[in-house]
Design an enzyme around this catalytic site. Sequence first.
Site, short mmCIF file in Angstrom:
data_model
loop_
_atom_site.label_atom_id
_atom_site.label_comp_id
_atom_site.label_asym_id
_atom_site.label_seq_id
_atom_site.Cartn_x
_atom_site.Cartn_y
_atom_site.Cartn_z
N GLU A 132 -65.38 17.50 27.93
CA GLU A 132 -64.52 18.36 28.76
C GLU A 132 -64.87 18.23 30.24
OE1 GLU A 132 -61.92 19.48 27.58
OE2 GLU A 132 -62.44 19.09 25.49
N HIS A 135 -63.27 15.25 31.77
CA HIS A 135 -61.89 15.51 32.21
C HIS A 135 -61.89 16.12 33.61
CE1 HIS A 135 -59.46 14.37 28.84
NE2 HIS A 135 -60.03 15.20 27.99
N GLU A 202 -57.86 10.34 26.83
CA GLU A 202 -58.86 10.85 25.89
C GLU A 202 -59.97 9.84 25.67
OE1 GLU A 202 -59.28 13.90 24.61
OE2 GLU A 202 -57.63 14.44 25.94
#
Length: 285
Positions: A132, A135, A202
């Site tokens: 995360e 990202h 991803e």
Amino acid sequence: MFNWVKTAMLMAAITALFIVIGGMIGGSRGMTIALLFALGMNFFSYWFSDKMVLRMYNAQEVDENTAPQFYRMVRELATRANLPMPRVYLINEDAPNAFATGRNPEHAAVAATTGILRVLSEREMRGVMAHELAHVKHRDILISTITATMAGAISALANFAMFFGGRDENGRPANPIAGIAVALLAPIAGALIQMAISRAREFEADRGGAQISGDPQSLATALDKIHRYAAGIPFQAAEAHPATAQMMIMNPLHGGGLQNLFSTHPATEERIARLMEMARTGRFE
């Protein structure tokens, strides 16, 4: 820089779509109203979409006192990634999942479900939160959050048009073909997500997360567990807001048909295989 350009293009495309919808529903007056609405949505999405998404999931902010182990884990990983400390949230859901949101690394937030904390080991949780934070580091979070809120708005507008129809500026019933076109707007919202959110994102976050944690195998085993557990546990908030599914580390949707349009995740098996290859070779490429 590329994500900024992509975000601007997405906002422009959605604004144009809103104007077309407005014309279908209410002629030139509808187009004017739709333009104003779209400009307002663009402003709102940039500044407040992260708060809106967190509210959709009833996420509760935590700190070192309320969730010490989890909070310290995120802080340590953020330091390793040379990122500002994000806000940290927990979502009271049994389904194991996690996501990041915000408009930039300085205004980022990470959220995890209580279910994922129960299912994964501490090492595996490190792998997930590193993903995360990747990202955040790659600045994926702005476009993913804006896309989620905009797609939801388009779907809502489509439903409004389907139920209430529309008239042109002279008060006559709008073109009946417009009703059919507007009825297709929810699938268009899904298509927008497919175009804006690449599956490659991803893979890049998996690779970046492995670099941050230094442990690609932990993320691989975490993905395997999440995939197996999530299949049998409905994620009620995600089912209610399918446009946000692309923000999650794993697709949370179980329904077929329209909900499949919002699936933007690559195959879990391929993600695991790539991570295990990184663990075997020690090369994060």
